[in-house]
Design a protein around this motif. Structure first.
Motif, short mmCIF file in Angstrom:
data_model
loop_
_atom_site.label_atom_id
_atom_site.label_comp_id
_atom_site.label_asym_id
_atom_site.label_seq_id
_atom_site.Cartn_x
_atom_site.Cartn_y
_atom_site.Cartn_z
N VAL A 167 0.85 -1.18 0.00
CA VAL A 167 0.00 0.00 0.00
C VAL A 167 0.89 1.24 0.00
O VAL A 167 1.70 1.43 0.92
CB VAL A 167 -0.94 0.00 1.22
N CYS A 168 0.78 2.05 -1.04
CA CYS A 168 1.64 3.23 -1.15
C CYS A 168 0.89 4.32 -1.90
O CYS A 168 -0.14 4.07 -2.53
CB CYS A 168 2.94 2.89 -1.88
N SER A 169 1.42 5.53 -1.84
CA SER A 169 0.86 6.65 -2.58
C SER A 169 1.58 6.79 -3.91
O SER A 169 2.68 6.26 -4.09
CB SER A 169 1.01 7.94 -1.78
N ILE A 170 0.97 7.52 -4.83
CA ILE A 170 1.59 7.73 -6.13
C ILE A 170 2.91 8.48 -6.00
O ILE A 170 3.84 8.28 -6.79
CB ILE A 170 0.61 8.47 -7.08
N ASP A 171 3.04 9.33 -4.98
CA ASP A 171 4.28 10.10 -4.79
C ASP A 171 5.45 9.22 -4.38
O ASP A 171 6.61 9.61 -4.54
CB ASP A 171 4.08 11.19 -3.73
N GLN A 172 5.15 8.03 -3.83
CA GLN A 172 6.23 7.12 -3.42
C GLN A 172 6.79 6.32 -4.58
O GLN A 172 7.82 5.66 -4.43
CB GLN A 172 5.71 6.15 -2.35
N ALA A 187 21.72 4.37 -4.87
CA ALA A 187 23.13 4.54 -4.53
C ALA A 187 23.52 6.02 -4.51
O ALA A 187 24.27 6.46 -3.64
CB ALA A 187 24.01 3.78 -5.53
N ARG A 188 23.01 6.78 -5.47
CA ARG A 188 23.36 8.21 -5.51
C ARG A 188 22.87 8.96 -4.28
O ARG A 188 23.52 9.89 -3.80
CB ARG A 188 22.74 8.85 -6.76
N ILE A 189 21.72 8.56 -3.78
CA ILE A 189 21.10 9.32 -2.70
C ILE A 189 21.52 8.84 -1.31
O ILE A 189 21.78 9.64 -0.41
CB ILE A 189 19.56 9.25 -2.84
N LEU A 190 21.61 7.53 -1.13
CA LEU A 190 21.77 6.98 0.22
C LEU A 190 23.12 6.33 0.50
O LEU A 190 23.52 6.25 1.66
CB LEU A 190 20.66 5.95 0.49
N LEU A 191 23.81 5.84 -0.53
CA LEU A 191 25.06 5.11 -0.30
C LEU A 191 26.23 6.05 -0.09
O LEU A 191 26.44 6.99 -0.87
CB LEU A 191 25.34 4.19 -1.49
N LYS A 192 27.01 5.80 0.94
CA LYS A 192 28.23 6.56 1.22
C LYS A 192 29.44 5.66 1.03
O LYS A 192 29.34 4.44 1.15
CB LYS A 192 28.19 7.11 2.65
N PRO A 193 30.60 6.26 0.71
CA PRO A 193 31.80 5.43 0.51
C PRO A 193 32.07 4.51 1.69
O PRO A 193 32.00 4.92 2.84
CB PRO A 193 32.92 6.47 0.35
N ASP A 194 32.32 3.24 1.36
CA ASP A 194 32.65 2.21 2.34
C ASP A 194 31.49 1.77 3.21
O ASP A 194 31.68 1.06 4.21
CB ASP A 194 33.83 2.64 3.23
N ASP A 195 30.27 2.17 2.86
CA ASP A 195 29.11 1.61 3.56
C ASP A 195 29.08 0.10 3.37
O ASP A 195 29.23 -0.38 2.25
CB ASP A 195 27.81 2.21 3.00
N GLU A 327 7.93 7.11 2.72
CA GLU A 327 7.44 8.49 2.60
C GLU A 327 8.47 9.55 2.98
O GLU A 327 8.58 10.58 2.29
CB GLU A 327 6.17 8.67 3.44
N PRO A 328 9.27 9.37 4.05
CA PRO A 328 10.24 10.42 4.40
C PRO A 328 11.29 10.68 3.32
O PRO A 328 11.98 11.71 3.36
CB PRO A 328 10.89 9.88 5.69
N LEU A 329 11.45 9.75 2.38
CA LEU A 329 12.48 9.91 1.35
C LEU A 329 11.94 10.49 0.04
O LEU A 329 12.71 10.69 -0.90
CB LEU A 329 13.13 8.55 1.05
N ILE A 330 10.65 10.76 -0.03
CA ILE A 330 10.05 11.19 -1.30
C ILE A 330 10.74 12.43 -1.86
O ILE A 330 11.12 12.48 -3.04
CB ILE A 330 8.54 11.46 -1.12
N GLU A 331 10.93 13.44 -1.04
CA GLU A 331 11.49 14.70 -1.53
C GLU A 331 12.92 14.52 -2.03
O GLU A 331 13.31 15.04 -3.08
CB GLU A 331 11.45 15.76 -0.43
N ARG A 332 13.73 13.76 -1.28
CA ARG A 332 15.13 13.53 -1.69
C ARG A 332 15.19 12.79 -3.02
O ARG A 332 16.00 13.12 -3.90
CB ARG A 332 15.88 12.75 -0.61
N PHE A 333 14.35 11.78 -3.18
CA PHE A 333 14.36 11.01 -4.42
C PHE A 333 13.81 11.83 -5.58
O PHE A 333 14.31 11.74 -6.71
CB PHE A 333 13.59 9.71 -4.25
N ALA A 334 12.80 12.64 -5.32
CA ALA A 334 12.24 13.48 -6.38
C ALA A 334 13.27 14.48 -6.88
O ALA A 334 13.41 14.71 -8.09
CB ALA A 334 10.99 14.19 -5.88
N ALA A 337 16.00 12.53 -8.81
CA ALA A 337 15.47 12.07 -10.10
C ALA A 337 15.41 13.21 -11.09
O ALA A 337 15.70 13.04 -12.28
CB ALA A 337 14.09 11.45 -9.90
N ALA A 338 15.06 14.40 -10.62
CA ALA A 338 14.97 15.55 -11.51
C ALA A 338 16.34 15.98 -12.03
O ALA A 338 16.46 16.41 -13.18
CB ALA A 338 14.31 16.72 -10.77
N LEU A 339 17.37 15.83 -11.19
CA LEU A 339 18.69 16.33 -11.57
C LEU A 339 19.57 15.28 -12.23
O LEU A 339 20.41 15.61 -13.08
CB LEU A 339 19.40 16.87 -10.32
#
Length: 467
Positions: A167-172, A187-195, A327-334, A337-339
């Motif tokens: 169950v999710c919203s369209i924004d997710q 990976a671009r948003i959440l992964l840090k070197p050596d994680d 949901e807390p990650l929607i803005e970061r991913f949006a 994705a845009a850039l």
């Protein structure tokens, strides 16, 4: 030591990788003194902190030690068995192109990851694609929503709620260029070197190699009949940043992650702040027993990033997938994705939307499930009819392939080469392992093998393996 400042790999990782390779190749023997961080930084024209970071990574792996009098040296207690194990891990973690699973000009029998092209509704898809092209509006010819075509995301919200319990919203929901596109965005948003990243062992090496290339450190976690061994993962990397898991149908062994282990994984991830990447690559195809819900469907802590793809259900060249984020990650991913994330073809997204909205998708999945069940049974019968001393066949409750276990001591990579020579494309089980002792075996896909050709194809494979 030569560094490539145009390389995507960070400089400290390049330094660490070159020293590591020299140690594992015996070019730097145990006890050899290394330059001081200040001296090496001066030679390479980099910051001292960059060299210190590389040294810290190597020290953490037990390859080098710091001594007040002697400076930094290659660990003198490195034993031959330790070096052999380290070489195996290094080879397994190094991104390797696997041509047979990436691209080939022709589709061969038994080839992994290939759906039943002969049963795909080409005329219907072509008609929908032509209608899309004719109806393309001026508004659709300009820049589009970088999260993906909104009607397609809406269809996916409905489909996931019914088929996977998500169950999710369209924004997710974000439309991606297949599984790799979703993984790249994560990976671009959440992964840090050596994680540290838990990866299934054996498991899907594309995902493992992609995260290693992005700077992560894969940690092999064993798999058994209940799926990913959560206790072993917590013992090996208790502070891991990511887990990549195929809970519905583990690849390549086919186990489903049990309810108890799902609960343990989610509880640990919630307490540890770990992200779980759920690769739900072929959940549509199950042939016995109840259908397993998605891990995302019980994600109370909000730690699961759910990845799906049309490659196995429709066709791989479509390069169309989707990602559902908490949901807390929607803005970061949006924003990312845009850039940074180019969208798949709008025309393909519109065509896929029509395919789903008009009911063709559900009918196609049901038809393929029945067809694959027939082809799976035909392959199993053909294998059972072969003279096969010491062979064993494993067929999971779901998925798109079976496993043939070869006799102990057999070389499954060499067996695959013999099969390729006669026009067949199985895959060696050993290729998917990092440290796991899988034993020799062959992965045989049945999806692109018509039932009437199964017996003849298996006899051909048997002759090739006996050569």
């Amino acid at each position: 030591m030569r560094l490539d400042r145009g390389d995507a790999m960070p400089i400290y990782r390049q330094i660490e990788a070159r020293i590591r390779a020299a140690i594992l190749d015996d070019r730097l023997a145990p006890g050899t003194r290394l330059p001081s961080s200040r001296s090496l930084a001066s030679q390479l024209a980099v910051a001292r902190a960059t060299v210190e970071l590389a040294y810290n990574v190597l020290a953490g792996d037990g390859l080098i030690e710091g001594h007040a009098a002697a400076g930094t040296i290659v660990a003198p207690r490195l034993q031959a068995d330790h070096l052999r194990a380290a070489r195996r891990r290094e080879a397994a973690q190094r991104p390797v192109i696997q041509p047979s699973l990436i691209w080939s000009a022709t589709t061969r029998p038994l080839q992994m990851g290939v759906p039943a092209f002969d049963a795909f509704p080409r005329k219907l898809w072509t008609r929908l694609a032509a209608r899309t092209a004719r109806g393309l509006s001026t508004a659709q010819m300009t820049y589009q929503d970088t999260s993906g075509y909104e009607p397609l995301r809406r269809e996916l919200v409905r489909y996931l709620a019914i088929a996977r319990g998500v169950v999710c919203s369209i924004d997710q929901v974000f439309i991606t260029a297949g599984f790799q596109g979703a993984l790249g965005l994560i990976a671009r948003i959440l992964l840090k070197p050596d994680d540290e990243v838990w990866v299934e062992d054996p498991g899907y090496f594309f995902g493992r190699d992609a995260l290693a290339l992005a700077g992560g450190r894969p940690v092999p976690v064993p798999v058994d009949g209940d799926g990913l061994d959560i206790a072993a993962g917590m013992a090996r990397a208790p502070e891991a940043r990511f887990v990549v898991v195929t809970p519905t149908n583990q690849f390549p062994l086919g186990a489903s992650l049990t309810t108890a282990r799902r609960a343990d994984l989610l509880a640990w991830a919630g307490a540890n702040g770990t992200w779980i990447i759920e690769d739900d690559y072929d959940s549509e195809f199950r042939y016995r027993g109840p259908k397993m819900p998605a891990l995302k469907s019980i994600d109370a802590p909000g730690r699961v990033l759910y990845v799906g793809t049309f490659s196995k259900v429709l066709f791989p060249a479509l390069r169309l997938g989707y990602l559902v984020v908490p949901e807390p990650l929607i803005e970061r991913f949006a924003t990312s994705a845009a850039l940074l994330q180019p969208q798949p073809s709008l025309a393909d997204q519109i065509t896929a939307t029509a395919f789903m909205a008009e009911g063709h998708f559900a009918r196609h999945v049901a038809r393929m499930r029945g067809l694959y069940a027939e082809r799976r049974e035909a392959l199993l019968q053909a294998l059972a009819a072969l003279p096969k001393p010491h062979w064993a066949v494993e067929a999971a409750a779901g998925g798109m392939h079976v496993i043939v276990r070869l006799p102990a001591g057999a070389d499954d990579a060499a067996a695959v080469m013999r099969a390729h020579a006669v026009g067949l494309s199985p895959e060696p089980l050993s290729r998917f392992a990092m440290e796991a002792e899988t034993g020799p075996g062959l992965l045989l896909s049945f999806t692109n093998l018509p039932a009437e050709t199964a017996a003849r194809t298996m006899r051909k494979l048997h002759r090739a393996l006996q050569a």
